[in-house]
Design a protein around this motif. Sequence first.
Motif: not given
Length: 407
Positions: A260-263, A271-273, A314-317
């Motif tokens: 997933g997204a660390r953001g 994972k970070p961006d 978030y990841t798709a964006n």
Amino acid sequence: MTQRIEKQGNKKNYDGYKSFQYLEAGTDYKEYKLSKENDRVAPYEYPVSAAEEEQVQTIMEEDYMVSMHEHTFIMPDNLQEFYEFRRQGRDWTAFEALSQSGLDVIFENFMDGTAMVTSQAGWKWSDVIHDIGIRFSDIAHQDMVIKAERIADLYRAKKEKKIAFVGALESSTMIENELDRLDVLYGFGIRTMGIVYSEANSLGAGLREPNDGGLTVFGKQAVQRMNKLGITIDVSHAGDQTSLDTIETSEKPVTINHAGARGLWDTKRMKPDDVIVACAAKGGVIAIEAAPHSTITHNHPKHNIESFMEHFEYTANLVGINHVAFGPDTLFGDHVGTHELLSGKLSIKSAQMAGMQRVEYVEGLENPAECFPNIIRWLVKKGYSREDIRKVAGGNIFRVLEETWAK
């Protein structure tokens, strides 16, 4: 909670086969009481209208449904028997439940790091080979699941109302310092591999390590060998620098097949961006996971389909719809209890943060048979186009495999 809908799009041709029915329980193996395949917990269907449900069923029937990360075996009902069960080295596949999952392609990760036939530390070469051989022996005795070794196998499975299993391993630890073991694993049917899991290995640093020196010289050689063989490379459990080095070193796209997204949730397991962006820039795909207490957010501190899909959006964006997919990373049995039992061995400790609400299971994403119908319902409910759903449900993954597998 809604009632289970009778019609299930993309139901498979299943003849009732149960794992190892060609053997004799008590003589050929010790029998254990296994967890339920279906309805271990209260069934949940993401609420949609009748018209939306019709769309869901059509999509699942006509388009490719691909889970990029699963463990389709059935856990023992009594987790106190876990280590004894593991030492037997024999896993039962939930064929009946999978026949109703709507999935066409499953990246199957076997016992993976819990292949503990000879050692509780896991990842031993002989144990991994034993595990792969036993599972594919069972699969060879039935007709619904097929062993996918070429792209054509993936397309054939859906046409024949079957499920294609892609052999996958989350780490390369078991190859130690021997490149040719990658060839052996490829020969056994492995088509995607992680560079490293939690603890560092000869290729690089895992995400639990306090220091990440990046991909080693041997790790770079292993990446090059996997490129040549046609093994898709994954960095889901690799440290941040090791992930970036792997993406840079590989001549072909690299995946993050369950994360997933660390953001959204600041743990090493996410994972970070910069890693997500680097993966997408190389043509890779990021598949969102649903293992308990992983993809949670500050908006949704209780792990559920809403927190899971927040990581997806978030990841798709961040990198675009062409680079996201789903790798729920589920199993049949008490997943939370299994994590607690193995917390010293798995990359999950860092996820236990202030503000997180503990769950007994992830509602609507409890096992490999329940995930995709609810994911597709969510996407339809939120107004995603048919083309975008087609991409994230499987098309993006197919594109990466076309670029990484041997032709």
